[in-house]
Design an enzyme around this catalytic site. Structure first.
Site, PDB file in Angstrom:
ATOM      1  CG  ASP A  11       5.566   4.852 -14.527  1.00  9.21           C
ATOM      2  OD1 ASP A  11       5.085   6.247 -13.984  1.00  9.21           O
ATOM      3  OD2 ASP A  11       6.159   4.771 -15.484  1.00  9.21           O
ATOM      4  CG  ASP A 130       0.495  10.005 -21.195  1.00  5.86           C
ATOM      5  OD1 ASP A 130       1.747  10.170 -20.749  1.00  5.86           O
ATOM      6  OD2 ASP A 130      -0.306   9.260 -20.540  1.00  5.86           O
TER       7      ASP A 130
END
Length: 251
Positions: A11, A130
């Protein structure tokens, strides 16, 4: 049966690899190019880069990082974050990405999945999702880095994602992300029963046995992790050796 893959995820925020818990409490880990090169050396099957604030801040993807990484990494590189048009996809692929991951943009404009698959091929299109449990006992899809709930049911969404031509789904459980209590087996089982395309498990790996467990309890084809690898608690060879010792075919 497809051999299982181990995928480190980086990330990236403002040019640095970061890691948080439930998408909060983010701290810097290091240089993305150096991290990716190390995972390439360790034998990662693929590497995923997400620019975690690109969608939220309305910025384009970090193509400079992608270009530099592509020079040093020789496994498939998946790039996501801020990709909202076919032109964005093309730029990322030209920069050296092998696959494109779309998440928020796909939920807001599902046609983007169809267009990307038609132009670049399904094998290039990964839909990142997500999701989080809701009060009704189901799962709700979130966008913008897990910040915004959408009126979209997870199981309905994965069926549409497959129908529109995505080649793969990367499913991240917000409930387990960064908590290190294990992958969200219930959510993964529910999704794997709905689709035939490969599903990558993301969010929750906390110990060595979590990887074998997710392969034994679900039909996911890959497991993705971040902090365990970033902070040197486990190496990719250790994870693969443990899985093989438990009879799991590894890439």
């Amino acid at each position: 049966m497809l051999a299982k893959r181990i995928i480190p995820c980086l990330d990236v925020r403002h040019g640095k690899v970061v890691k948080g818990i439930n998408f909060e409490g983010v701290r810097d880990v290091g240089d993305p190019v150096a991290c990716a090169a190390e995972y390439n050396r360790q034998g990662a099957d693929e590497i995923v880069f997400y620019d975690i604030v690109a969608s939220y801040e309305g910025r384009g993807t970090f193509l400079d990082v992608v270009r530099e990484t592509a020079k040093q990494v020789f496994v498939p590189l998946t790039v996501g974050g801020g990709i909202s048009t076919v032109a964005d996809m093309r730029e990322a692929l030209r920069a050296g990405a092998d696959k494109i991951s779309i998440n928020s943009a796909a939920v807001k404009n599902p046609q983007l999945i169809s267009e990307g698959a038609e132009i670049f091929g399904s094998q290039c299109i990964v839909v990142g999702i997500d999701a989080k449990r809701n009060k009704d006992g189901g799962f709700t899809v979130y966008v913008n880095g897990g910040r915004v709930a959408m009126p979209v049911d997870l199981l309905d969404w994965v069926v549409e994602v497959e129908r529109r031509g995505a080649g793969e789904i990367c499913l991240n459980s917000i409930d387990t992300d960064g908590v290190r209590g294990g992958f969200d087996i219930e959510m993964l089982q529910a999704v794997c029963k709905r689709v035939k395309i490969p599903v990558i498990a993301s969010g929750g790996a906390g110990k060595l046995s979590d990887f074998a467990s997710v392969f034994q309890q679900t039909t996911v084809t890959a497991a993705l992790a971040a902090s365990l690898f970033h902070f040197g608690e486990l190496t990719i060879p250790e994870v693969k050796a443990d899985c093989r010792a438990k009879g799991i075919a590894m890439r």
